[in-house]
Motif scaffolding. Sequence first.
Motif, PDB file in Angstrom:
ATOM      1  N   GLN A 152       0.751  -1.022  -0.111  1.00  0.00           N
ATOM      2  CA  GLN A 152      -0.165  -0.042  -0.053  1.00  0.00           C
ATOM      3  C   GLN A 152       0.883   1.273   0.075  1.00  0.00           C
ATOM      4  O   GLN A 152       1.813   1.450   0.889  1.00  0.00           O
ATOM      5  CB  GLN A 152      -0.941  -0.092   1.294  1.00  0.00           C
ATOM      6  CG  GLN A 152      -1.948  -1.012   1.217  1.00  0.00           C
ATOM      7  CD  GLN A 152      -3.004  -1.139   2.401  1.00  0.00           C
ATOM      8  OE1 GLN A 152      -2.360  -1.702   3.470  1.00  0.00           O
ATOM      9  NE2 GLN A 152      -3.938  -0.382   2.516  1.00  0.00           N
ATOM     10  N   VAL A 153       0.871   2.030  -0.883  1.00  0.00           N
ATOM     11  CA  VAL A 153       1.620   3.103  -1.016  1.00  0.00           C
ATOM     12  C   VAL A 153       0.858   4.462  -0.626  1.00  0.00           C
ATOM     13  O   VAL A 153      -0.048   4.689  -1.201  1.00  0.00           O
ATOM     14  CB  VAL A 153       1.929   3.402  -2.895  1.00  0.00           C
ATOM     15  CG1 VAL A 153       2.787   4.716  -2.865  1.00  0.00           C
ATOM     16  CG2 VAL A 153       2.873   2.246  -3.323  1.00  0.00           C
ATOM     17  N   ILE A 154       1.629   5.059   0.402  1.00  0.00           N
ATOM     18  CA  ILE A 154       1.024   6.204   1.038  1.00  0.00           C
ATOM     19  C   ILE A 154       1.650   7.461   0.525  1.00  0.00           C
ATOM     20  O   ILE A 154       2.940   7.666   0.542  1.00  0.00           O
ATOM     21  CB  ILE A 154       1.397   6.059   2.675  1.00  0.00           C
ATOM     22  CG1 ILE A 154       0.709   4.623   2.922  1.00  0.00           C
ATOM     23  CG2 ILE A 154       0.582   7.387   3.230  1.00  0.00           C
ATOM     24  CD1 ILE A 154      -0.822   4.574   2.936  1.00  0.00           C
ATOM     25  N   GLY A 155       0.924   8.425   0.035  1.00  0.00           N
ATOM     26  CA  GLY A 155       1.700   9.541  -0.482  1.00  0.00           C
ATOM     27  C   GLY A 155       1.286  10.729   0.269  1.00  0.00           C
ATOM     28  O   GLY A 155       0.064  11.103   0.710  1.00  0.00           O
ATOM     29  N   PHE A 156       2.136  11.287   0.867  1.00  0.00           N
ATOM     30  CA  PHE A 156       2.022  12.639   1.820  1.00  0.00           C
ATOM     31  C   PHE A 156       2.601  13.727   1.380  1.00  0.00           C
ATOM     32  O   PHE A 156       3.591  13.672   0.554  1.00  0.00           O
ATOM     33  CB  PHE A 156       1.981  12.273   3.292  1.00  0.00           C
ATOM     34  CG  PHE A 156       3.655  11.935   3.573  1.00  0.00           C
ATOM     35  CD1 PHE A 156       4.127  10.536   3.463  1.00  0.00           C
ATOM     36  CD2 PHE A 156       4.448  12.736   4.049  1.00  0.00           C
ATOM     37  CE1 PHE A 156       5.379  10.314   3.744  1.00  0.00           C
ATOM     38  CE2 PHE A 156       5.774  12.686   4.374  1.00  0.00           C
ATOM     39  CZ  PHE A 156       6.195  11.273   4.113  1.00  0.00           C
ATOM     40  N   ASN A 157       2.411  15.072   1.995  1.00  0.00           N
ATOM     41  CA  ASN A 157       3.230  16.291   1.487  1.00  0.00           C
ATOM     42  C   ASN A 157       4.359  16.095   2.368  1.00  0.00           C
ATOM     43  O   ASN A 157       4.291  16.508   3.699  1.00  0.00           O
ATOM     44  CB  ASN A 157       2.121  17.523   1.749  1.00  0.00           C
ATOM     45  CG  ASN A 157       2.981  18.595   1.231  1.00  0.00           C
ATOM     46  OD1 ASN A 157       4.091  18.827   1.203  1.00  0.00           O
ATOM     47  ND2 ASN A 157       2.123  19.663   1.102  1.00  0.00           N
ATOM     48  N   PRO A 158       5.553  16.126   2.007  1.00  0.00           N
ATOM     49  CA  PRO A 158       6.662  16.289   2.677  1.00  0.00           C
ATOM     50  C   PRO A 158       6.844  17.400   3.283  1.00  0.00           C
ATOM     51  O   PRO A 158       7.901  17.827   4.133  1.00  0.00           O
ATOM     52  CB  PRO A 158       7.907  15.810   1.691  1.00  0.00           C
ATOM     53  CG  PRO A 158       7.361  15.797   0.264  1.00  0.00           C
ATOM     54  CD  PRO A 158       5.934  16.043   0.504  1.00  0.00           C
ATOM     55  N   GLU A 159       6.623  18.388   2.684  1.00  0.00           N
ATOM     56  CA  GLU A 159       6.789  19.965   3.308  1.00  0.00           C
ATOM     57  C   GLU A 159       6.107  20.040   4.547  1.00  0.00           C
ATOM     58  O   GLU A 159       6.649  20.558   5.486  1.00  0.00           O
ATOM     59  CB  GLU A 159       6.217  21.035   2.285  1.00  0.00           C
ATOM     60  CG  GLU A 159       6.998  20.906   0.883  1.00  0.00           C
ATOM     61  CD  GLU A 159       8.445  20.972   1.027  1.00  0.00           C
ATOM     62  OE1 GLU A 159       8.644  21.765   1.956  1.00  0.00           O
ATOM     63  OE2 GLU A 159       9.047  20.606   0.064  1.00  0.00           O
ATOM     64  N   THR A 160       4.699  19.639   4.503  1.00  0.00           N
ATOM     65  CA  THR A 160       3.902  19.843   5.823  1.00  0.00           C
ATOM     66  C   THR A 160       4.252  18.602   6.606  1.00  0.00           C
ATOM     67  O   THR A 160       3.732  18.755   7.689  1.00  0.00           O
ATOM     68  CB  THR A 160       2.449  19.997   5.488  1.00  0.00           C
ATOM     69  OG1 THR A 160       1.785  19.000   4.856  1.00  0.00           O
ATOM     70  CG2 THR A 160       2.080  21.309   4.630  1.00  0.00           C
ATOM     71  N   ARG A 161       4.431  17.387   5.963  1.00  0.00           N
ATOM     72  CA  ARG A 161       4.509  16.242   6.798  1.00  0.00           C
ATOM     73  C   ARG A 161       3.295  15.743   7.311  1.00  0.00           C
ATOM     74  O   ARG A 161       2.999  14.839   8.401  1.00  0.00           O
ATOM     75  CB  ARG A 161       5.455  16.132   7.959  1.00  0.00           C
ATOM     76  CG  ARG A 161       6.881  16.329   7.444  1.00  0.00           C
ATOM     77  CD  ARG A 161       7.889  16.090   8.292  1.00  0.00           C
ATOM     78  NE  ARG A 161       9.395  16.098   7.734  1.00  0.00           N
ATOM     79  CZ  ARG A 161      10.350  15.764   8.290  1.00  0.00           C
ATOM     80  NH1 ARG A 161      10.485  15.401   9.529  1.00  0.00           N
ATOM     81  NH2 ARG A 161      11.669  16.120   7.831  1.00  0.00           N
ATOM     82  N   ILE A 162       1.957  16.319   6.896  1.00  0.00           N
ATOM     83  CA  ILE A 162       0.744  15.915   7.175  1.00  0.00           C
ATOM     84  C   ILE A 162       0.542  14.587   6.720  1.00  0.00           C
ATOM     85  O   ILE A 162       0.699  14.496   5.559  1.00  0.00           O
ATOM     86  CB  ILE A 162      -0.596  16.960   6.759  1.00  0.00           C
ATOM     87  CG1 ILE A 162       0.034  18.098   7.542  1.00  0.00           C
ATOM     88  CG2 ILE A 162      -1.634  16.186   6.954  1.00  0.00           C
ATOM     89  CD1 ILE A 162      -0.882  19.195   7.130  1.00  0.00           C
ATOM     90  N   GLY A 163       0.176  13.465   7.479  1.00  0.00           N
ATOM     91  CA  GLY A 163       0.107  12.223   6.943  1.00  0.00           C
ATOM     92  C   GLY A 163       1.344  11.457   6.915  1.00  0.00           C
ATOM     93  O   GLY A 163       1.592  10.184   6.510  1.00  0.00           O
ATOM     94  N   ALA A 164       2.507  11.976   7.377  1.00  0.00           N
ATOM     95  CA  ALA A 164       3.789  11.227   7.287  1.00  0.00           C
ATOM     96  C   ALA A 164       3.944  10.109   8.453  1.00  0.00           C
ATOM     97  O   ALA A 164       3.100  10.242   9.592  1.00  0.00           O
ATOM     98  CB  ALA A 164       4.982  12.351   7.628  1.00  0.00           C
ATOM     99  N   PRO A 165       4.721   9.473   8.241  1.00  0.00           N
ATOM    100  CA  PRO A 165       4.940   8.450   9.372  1.00  0.00           C
ATOM    101  C   PRO A 165       5.298   9.092  10.595  1.00  0.00           C
ATOM    102  O   PRO A 165       6.376   9.893  10.680  1.00  0.00           O
ATOM    103  CB  PRO A 165       6.082   7.192   8.908  1.00  0.00           C
ATOM    104  CG  PRO A 165       6.685   8.015   7.527  1.00  0.00           C
ATOM    105  CD  PRO A 165       5.808   9.011   7.148  1.00  0.00           C
ATOM    106  N   TRP A 166       5.114   8.438  11.811  1.00  0.00           N
ATOM    107  CA  TRP A 166       5.333   9.369  13.122  1.00  0.00           C
ATOM    108  C   TRP A 166       6.444   8.750  14.053  1.00  0.00           C
ATOM    109  O   TRP A 166       7.061   9.465  14.777  1.00  0.00           O
ATOM    110  CB  TRP A 166       3.920   9.277  14.007  1.00  0.00           C
ATOM    111  CG  TRP A 166       3.458   7.947  13.982  1.00  0.00           C
ATOM    112  CD1 TRP A 166       3.871   6.926  15.051  1.00  0.00           C
ATOM    113  CD2 TRP A 166       2.697   7.127  13.345  1.00  0.00           C
ATOM    114  NE1 TRP A 166       3.304   5.787  15.002  1.00  0.00           N
ATOM    115  CE2 TRP A 166       2.481   5.776  13.713  1.00  0.00           C
ATOM    116  CE3 TRP A 166       2.211   7.334  11.899  1.00  0.00           C
ATOM    117  CZ2 TRP A 166       1.687   4.823  13.060  1.00  0.00           C
ATOM    118  CZ3 TRP A 166       1.282   6.434  11.522  1.00  0.00           C
ATOM    119  CH2 TRP A 166       1.201   5.224  11.865  1.00  0.00           C
TER     120      TRP A 166
END
Lengths: 374, 242
Positions: free
Chosen positions: A109-123
Amino acid sequence: MVSLARKNLFHDRVRFAVALLGIQLAVVLMTLQIGFFLKFMTNASVLIDHIEADIWITAKNLKNFDFGLPFSEQKLYEARRIPGVLWAEKFLMGFSYWKMPDGGQETIQVIGFNPETRIGAPWDIVEGDLDEVKYFTQIFIDEADRERLGFPRVGDEVEIIGQRARIAGITRGAKSFVGSPFVFTSFKNALKLSFIPPGQTVYILVKVAPGYTVQEVKEHLARTLTGVDVYTKREFSWKSRRYWLLVTGAGIALLSTALLGLLVGTVIVGQTIYASTMEHLKEFGTLKAIGASNADLYRILIAQALIMAVIGYATGMLLARAFLNVARRAGLEAYLPLEVLAGIFGLTLLMCIGASILSIYKVTKLDPALVFRS
Amino acid sequence: MSAPWLVLDRVSKVYGDGASAVVAVREVSMELQGGRFVLLMGPSGSGKTTLLMLMGCLLKPTRGRLFLFEHEVSALDERTLPFLRRRYIGFVFQTFNLFPALTAMENVELALNLKGINGREAQRRALALLARVGLRDRLHFLPRDLSGGEKQRVALARALAGDPPILLADEPTGMLDSRTGRQIVELLADLARVEGRLVFMVTHDQRVRDLADDILFMEDGSLVARESAGDLRELVSRREGR
């Protein structure tokens, strides 16, 4: 007071061991099944629960998080115009295929998030720099999935649907519920590494501005945006869990086994306490003759049940821990917070006390003449 | 003369009802006082044990009235009976009925605990009671490691826990050899004569008749005869004179 309950229990060691075995069986079954069930539940909504969005916008009639469907990115711009929306961000999730070293393929499952805001990024980053995903096909995978993906290391190059990708880092605690490993990357990379069409998103994440309630913003979004569904974080989390728990029946199966453990334990303990009571019936009669009330006799039976519950729980938990270690090595995790362990202890107490009820009934009806029979 | 401790006024006990009813005790009346050692004799099935259970508040009469220190037992509810047993009655059984998982000391302590005496005080009293029956060196023995006579002494110490004024004994010599049996009965007789208790003993053992103050005979649920110590001693001296 002299503990007749304790002395009687330890005096008859074989019977005590049988009763303990019954309780241990019940405790182990309950602990493993409830632990797996809870892990199952938390995994079903792991990303929803960790991402800081208050509201999730999804395709219409979506069943759960893992079955996310793409819809027009235009909705993102519409959402941003709604009063009370502090920020809105797209979030991609799409199935894809990872080429294994042996030539086979693994569904991911490929997860695409915004690396600038890191919203939805791994924690929880174990290794690597999350900024790396801004660059060409750099990805993060979870440590729990490394074995499944052929033990890739940071810096290794892998192939996903014919595209080259490089492992930029390792995450922790982001294990997918459906068993397909999560691969975290940027929006741009996610479009390359999955089948999500350009100009589409799978989810829109919304943060509510101070001064607005989540409910009012959600209702406003639902009224304004057409062709999508709007959920609060809690609603979407529960919807995803509920699907796997009730619709597929998988969770029910786990809970049924836990219940079965409880029932089997109750029967074994009940049978043992009853047999012990029958064997000591004359002693109970003697106690009555020397002045014990029915309440005194109940106390002895309940004390026996409590002693067995405490020892059975403690030793059962040690066994359960050993089983969980074995399960963990096989990739099967359990989630057992303190309150759940306390709950299992409560159930063990109830089981043992419940198992004494037949014996309590028996001593209530005790014929006093019994003590005079040789 | 002080008021009687135990009064039975036309007491009957019937098991079952209708055609299957069995009269175990039939209109028994008597008055018993402290300081007496009373034997109850009679053939098996004559109702002796049922009478003992009635006197010990383990059963309530079907008819008639039973008074224990002016408490009308026949009028009390079941929940009050344990209180009376704790306060007034000590039991000695034919088969000892000791708790096999408890030591001699713990068997006595448990009885004290039930009477509200706990901790060091219970230990002190248990020790004193066991010393009194000659078992000071057997305190921490389990019943399985004691002889029959020693077990009955522990049972006697347990019956004396809480200092009850009345001792009820059901064939306490039934499982003992004659010498040991006699020692136990002598101990019971002393408890009546020296300490002023009422000791009421069911027995088949003719050899201990000479120790009794009164002997009651029972047949088919009724008291059919009574001998007092005077009669007995007269009988014995007449026999010896012949």
